[in-house]
Design an enzyme around this catalytic site. Structure first.
Site, PDB file in Angstrom:
ATOM      1  N   ASP A 107      64.364 -42.345  30.709  1.00  0.00           N
ATOM      2  CA  ASP A 107      62.904 -42.290  30.625  1.00  0.00           C
ATOM      3  C   ASP A 107      62.546 -41.017  29.850  1.00  0.00           C
ATOM      4  OD1 ASP A 107      60.259 -42.901  30.827  1.00  0.00           O
ATOM      5  OD2 ASP A 107      60.128 -42.784  33.000  1.00  0.00           O
ATOM      6  N   SER A 108      61.354 -41.039  29.265  1.00  0.00           N
ATOM      7  CA  SER A 108      60.998 -40.030  28.271  1.00  0.00           C
ATOM      8  C   SER A 108      60.530 -38.703  28.846  1.00  0.00           C
ATOM      9  CB  SER A 108      59.859 -40.601  27.428  1.00  0.00           C
ATOM     10  OG  SER A 108      58.797 -40.990  28.291  1.00  0.00           O
ATOM     11  N   GLY A 109      60.293 -38.661  30.153  1.00  0.00           N
ATOM     12  CA  GLY A 109      59.790 -37.425  30.749  1.00  0.00           C
ATOM     13  C   GLY A 109      58.285 -37.433  30.927  1.00  0.00           C
ATOM     14  N   GLY A 110      57.604 -38.325  30.217  1.00  0.00           N
ATOM     15  CA  GLY A 110      56.145 -38.392  30.299  1.00  0.00           C
ATOM     16  C   GLY A 110      55.688 -38.559  31.747  1.00  0.00           C
ATOM     17  N   PHE A 111      56.233 -39.565  32.387  1.00  0.00           N
ATOM     18  CA  PHE A 111      55.826 -39.894  33.752  1.00  0.00           C
ATOM     19  C   PHE A 111      56.042 -38.715  34.706  1.00  0.00           C
ATOM     20  CE2 PHE A 111      56.751 -41.955  37.892  1.00  0.00           C
ATOM     21  CZ  PHE A 111      55.533 -42.581  38.070  1.00  0.00           C
TER      22      PHE A 111
ATOM     23  N   ASP B 161      54.983 -41.298  26.555  1.00  0.00           N
ATOM     24  CA  ASP B 161      53.665 -41.905  26.773  1.00  0.00           C
ATOM     25  C   ASP B 161      52.882 -41.132  27.815  1.00  0.00           C
ATOM     26  OD1 ASP B 161      55.507 -42.499  28.797  1.00  0.00           O
ATOM     27  OD2 ASP B 161      54.349 -44.230  29.462  1.00  0.00           O
TER      28      ASP B 161
ATOM     29  N   GLN C 240      50.496 -49.414  27.970  1.00  0.00           N
ATOM     30  CA  GLN C 240      49.632 -48.874  29.032  1.00  0.00           C
ATOM     31  C   GLN C 240      48.334 -49.683  29.072  1.00  0.00           C
ATOM     32  OE1 GLN C 240      50.413 -46.705  31.307  1.00  0.00           O
ATOM     33  NE2 GLN C 240      52.321 -45.834  30.513  1.00  0.00           N
TER      34      GLN C 240
ATOM     35  N   GLY D 151      52.528 -47.658  33.780  1.00  0.00           N
ATOM     36  CA  GLY D 151      51.237 -47.483  34.432  1.00  0.00           C
ATOM     37  C   GLY D 151      50.925 -48.510  35.501  1.00  0.00           C
TER      38      GLY D 151
ATOM     39  N   ASP E  61      63.241 -50.781  37.542  1.00  0.00           N
ATOM     40  CA  ASP E  61      63.920 -49.628  38.131  1.00  0.00           C
ATOM     41  C   ASP E  61      63.001 -49.045  39.181  1.00  0.00           C
ATOM     42  OD1 ASP E  61      61.973 -48.286  36.163  1.00  0.00           O
ATOM     43  OD2 ASP E  61      62.759 -46.616  37.319  1.00  0.00           O
TER      44      ASP E  61
ATOM     45  N   CYS F  17      74.353 -60.272  54.521  1.00  0.00           N
ATOM     46  CA  CYS F  17      74.735 -59.490  53.334  1.00  0.00           C
ATOM     47  C   CYS F  17      76.251 -59.370  53.281  1.00  0.00           C
ATOM     48  CB  CYS F  17      74.089 -58.111  53.432  1.00  0.00           C
ATOM     49  SG  CYS F  17      74.523 -57.027  52.073  1.00  0.00           S
TER      50      CYS F  17
ATOM     51  N   CYS G  91      77.854 -57.050  51.419  1.00  0.00           N
ATOM     52  CA  CYS G  91      78.250 -55.761  50.835  1.00  0.00           C
ATOM     53  C   CYS G  91      79.276 -55.086  51.743  1.00  0.00           C
ATOM     54  CB  CYS G  91      77.037 -54.859  50.577  1.00  0.00           C
ATOM     55  SG  CYS G  91      76.443 -53.886  51.967  1.00  0.00           S
TER      56      CYS G  91
ATOM     57  N   CYS H 190      77.914 -53.755  55.082  1.00  0.00           N
ATOM     58  CA  CYS H 190      77.641 -54.784  56.087  1.00  0.00           C
ATOM     59  C   CYS H 190      78.934 -55.430  56.605  1.00  0.00           C
ATOM     60  CB  CYS H 190      76.668 -55.821  55.530  1.00  0.00           C
ATOM     61  SG  CYS H 190      75.008 -55.110  55.356  1.00  0.00           S
TER      62      CYS H 190
ATOM     63  N   HIS I 110      73.895 -49.926  50.560  1.00  0.00           N
ATOM     64  CA  HIS I 110      73.375 -51.237  50.965  1.00  0.00           C
ATOM     65  C   HIS I 110      72.075 -51.585  50.236  1.00  0.00           C
ATOM     66  CE1 HIS I 110      71.983 -54.621  53.330  1.00  0.00           C
ATOM     67  NE2 HIS I 110      70.832 -53.980  53.432  1.00  0.00           N
TER      68      HIS I 110
HETATM   69  N1  GUN Z   1      57.849 -44.765  35.235  1.00  0.00           N
HETATM   70  C1  GUN Z   1      56.990 -45.502  35.981  1.00  0.00           C
HETATM   71  N2  GUN Z   1      55.850 -45.757  35.274  1.00  0.00           N
HETATM   72  C2  GUN Z   1      56.007 -45.157  34.068  1.00  0.00           C
HETATM   73  C3  GUN Z   1      55.164 -45.048  32.906  1.00  0.00           C
HETATM   74  O1  GUN Z   1      54.041 -45.561  32.848  1.00  0.00           O
HETATM   75  N3  GUN Z   1      55.665 -44.338  31.856  1.00  0.00           N
HETATM   76  C4  GUN Z   1      56.910 -43.755  31.893  1.00  0.00           C
HETATM   77  N4  GUN Z   1      57.345 -43.079  30.826  1.00  0.00           N
HETATM   78  N5  GUN Z   1      57.702 -43.841  32.973  1.00  0.00           N
HETATM   79  C5  GUN Z   1      57.257 -44.529  34.046  1.00  0.00           C
END
Ligand code: GUN
Length: 374
Positions: A93-97, A147, A190, A219, A269, A307, A309, A312, A338
């Site tokens: 992920d880009s770090g924005g969040f 973003d 978004q 978002g 995720d 389950c 796994c 379990c 689990h």
């Molecule tokens: N993780 C959960 N929501 C977002 C999002 O809107 N942007 C980014 N970059 N990561 C997220």
């Protein structure tokens, strides 16, 4: 230009898709749940355990890895795959969040985001160019655009300029991307809970479509009512390019995941399964179970009786309850294992149901039981 990450649909059932994503580090069968490894580790899980539960891709995080141990150090050591001994796909992920979640510790400007580290208060700046450079240093298979993720209940007046800035940042990310041959770039749509603004964001990003290996929906699950999330997914996912993977960011609740798959989402995720696990809450086919509860004190059954796994098959509720109560590390490991297995298996079962054209029935049956209405 040939993109480094590609997608092939194998089967469809309604809008739900079963497919395969191909990356420089191998293939991923979809729909897929991706465990989150924020700090170059999926909390409590060894690589061997991740393979054992069937993880085909994991996440890393730009913000955390930039702060510690630093992306340049990871690059000198051969990149994130080598550093953590994981040779399957990685998405960063880009770090924005994460930066936006810092609240008062950050300031958004046209050039990027100024923020203070949550660790020691030191001052930093991440721009679209910097985020891409960090992700290039990490060497992930899938790189996310930088973003802005506005809070779930933001007004139209807030969201319109935010989308426009996110589009300008997207152009800068595309230009800054140095490893177009080996790292696929994903766009992030978004637009909050407004259909027309989701469409605006998608339209603007689609102008750069030849640069994108996939589309994420950002978002969502950020404070808005569940019905709004479902409505937006139902509206926007099918409008994303059919031949590219679609990724719903930050969703890891079983019922939400199945509804997202029904709208045409391929990847998801969330930190939720491991976070819940560390607090002693586990997923079962009959809903969440709070293992610390007194009622499991002498319960010799597994966490989930159906389950298969490793946890379990080998350990009782009574034992795991004890471990969690006395804060033993093994307790956290067993519940994390689990919960991740449960979500990965849920997506594998969904895939099978899509292929056999019985997804809707599968989803409804699962939800009825999970929500205790059976
Ligand atoms: N993780 C959960 N929501 C977002 C999002 O809107 N942007 C980014 N970059 N990561 C997220």
């Amino acid at each position: 230009m040939k993109l480094p990450v590609t997608y092939k649909i194998e089967d469809k059932d309604g809008k739900a898709r079963a497919g395969v994503i191909t990356t420089p580090h191998g293939e991923i069968e979809t729909p897929v749940f991706m465990p989150v490894g924020t700090q170059a580790t999926v909390k409590t899980m060894s690589k061997e355990e991740l393979l054992d539960i069937g993880s085909e891709i994991i996440l890393g995080n730009t913000y955390h890895l930039y702060l510690r141990p630093n992306d340049e150090l990871i690059a000198r050591l051969g990149g994130l795959h080598k550093f953590m001994n994981w040779d399957k796909p990685i998405l960063t992920d880009s770090g924005g969040f994460q930066v936006f979640s810092l609240g008062s510790l950050r300031k958004i400007k046209e050039e990027g985001v100024y923020f203070s580290s949550h660790i020691d208060g030191s001052k930093h700046f991440i721009s679209p160019e910097k985020s891409i450079q960090i992700q290039n240093n990490l060497g992930s298979d899938i790189v996310m655009l930088f973003d802005e993720c506005p809070p779930g209940l933001s007004t139209r007046e807030y969201i319109i300029p935010s989308i426009e800035r996110t589009t300008r940042w997207a152009k800068r990310c595309v230009e800054a991307h140095q490893k177009k041959d080996s790292q696929g770039l994903f766009a992030i749509v978004q637009g909050g809970i407004y259909e027309d603004l989701r469409q605006k964001s998608l339209d603007e990003l689609s102008q750069m479509d030849e640069n994108f290996s996939g589309y994420a929906i950002g978002g969502l699950a950020v404070g808005e009512p569940r019905e709004d999330m479902y409505r937006i997914l139902d509206y926007i996912v099918e409008k994303c390019p059919e031949e590219k993977p679609r990724y719903l960011m930050g969703v890891g609740e079983p019922v939400d995941m199945l509804n997202a798959v029904e709208s045409g989402i391929d990847m998801m995720d969330c930190v939720q399964p491991t976070r819940l696990a560390r607090h002693g809450t586990v997923f079962t086919k009959d809903g969440r179970l709070v293992i610390k509860s007194e009622r499991y004190k002498e319960d010799t059954k597994p966490l989930d009786e159906e389950c298969d796994c490793y946890v379990c098959k080998n350990y009782s509720r009574a034992y795991i309850r004890h471990l969690i109560k006395v804060q033993e590390v093994l307790g956290l490991r067993l519940t994390s294992y689990h919960n991740l297995y449960f979500l990965i298996k849920l997506m594998k079962d969904a895939r099978k149901a899509i292929k056999e054209k019985r997804f809707k029935e599968f989803k409804e049956k699962f939800i009825q039981r999970y929500e205790g209405k059976e």
